[in-house]
Design an enzyme around this catalytic site. Structure first.
Site: not given
Ligand SMILES: [Zn+2]
Length: 330
Positions: A117-119, A167
């Site tokens: 989910h940080h990509a 993010n």
């Protein structure tokens, strides 16, 4: 219940690297041994076209060819290798397949990895190369539009309970009302510059079971007031567990299990198909992380059973309805 894996594409890491690569194979071994209700299937790689629903062609190409600038590669946190690029594609493919299966009558299905989910669209970060949940949301919307043109857009809720904020997902869907991003995360944890999700819930260091479950309950209620999904993608991160090196929260095994049950029950009572992915988990003892994940699967298998028996009842009802119609027809 179907679950998709890609742990046999092991990316080579330097000695002492803090990413717990071995946990993926360990989870699959335990599932194979202890939960025969879980059907383990090899994930196929996501194609360029599928990735391009979210990611920029320049970034996809650079990951494929190993030509990311050194700073961008460092931000991902893995050294590049052909295996790294392949594993990243398979990890997305597993979430695509799990979502398709959940929507196509499975009710629940899983990815043994994923939750990256940080990509963002044009870069990776924090062990995340491509954003599997984001690509899956967009692909399921496209497939749904093709098959059910008259029934409007498929609306997707991404329920991100990994301890780190989602993010990348938040940024990707910042201006997209058809995907709701919910993130419960440690206020003081990575990423230190957070992106606004549709709903963010920040938790203090040391947060325990009761406080966490109360926050989750209120978050689900608020999401429900604001959004009506047709699919749930659940990031069941194991890192809020008290035994996690990076999590900073204090959820017990029971608390983690209650968390999973609450999300799955919430989806089940609304008959919302749910695909879940493992996301983070960095236990001081890797077996504790895998135990949290095993518990997630045990809970999921119960809800999958409910889906299957309700489908059988519905099919039987439809069949008997058709029979009556035939009998009364002239
Ligand atoms: Zn995490």
């Amino acid at each position: 219940m179907q679950a998709f894996y890609a742990d046999h594409f092991v990316l080579p890491l330097p000695a002492g690297h803090r990413f717990p690569m071995a946990k993926y194979a360990r989870l699959r071994e335990r599932l194979a041994r202890e939960l025969p209700q879980v059907e383990l299937l090899e994930a196929r790689p996501a194609s360029d076209g599928e990735l391009a629903l979210v990611h920029t062609p320049t970034y996809i190409e650079a990951v494929h060819t190993g030509t990311l600038p050194p700073a961008a590669q460092r931000e991902i946190g893995f050294p590049w290798s052909p295996a790294m690029a392949e594993r990243a594609r398979r990890s997305v493919g597993a979430t695509l397949q799990a979502c398709r299966r959940a929507l196509g009558g499975g009710g629940l299905a899983a990815n043994l990895a994923g939750g990256t989910h940080h990509a963002c669209a044009d870069k990776g970060s924090g062990f995340c190369v491509f954003n599997d949940a984001a690509v899956a949301a967009r692909l399921m919307q496209a497939e749904h539009a093709r098959a059910n043109r008259a029934r409007g857009m498929l609306r997707v809720a991404i329920v991100d309970l990994d301890v780190h904020q989602g993010n990348g997902t938040a940024r990707i869907f910042a201006h997209d009302d058809s995907v709701f991003t919910l993130s419960l995360h440690g206020a003081k944890n990575f990423p230190f510059r957070k992106e606004p999700s549709d709903l963010d819930v920040e938790l203090p260091d040391g947060c325990g079971d009761a406080e966490y479950l109360d926050a989750l309950e209120r978050a689900l209620e608020e999401m429900e007031r604001r959004f009506e999904p047709g699919l749930v993608i659940y990031l069941a991160g194991a890192d809020p567990h008290e035994g996690d090196r990076l999590g900073r929260l204090k959820l017990t095994f029971d608390g983690m299990e209650a968390r999973d049950r609450r999300v799955m029950d919430w989806a089940w009572t609304r008959r919302l198909p749910l695909a879940f992915v493992m996301a983070g988990g960095y236990g001081t003892d890797m077996d504790a992380t895998v135990q949290v994940q095993m518990n997630t699967y045990r809970t999921a298998v119960q809800y999958h059973g409910r889906w299957q028996s309700s489908t059988t009842v519905m099919t039987a009802a439809t069949a008997s309805g058709a029979m009556r119609w035939h009998n009364s027809a002239p």
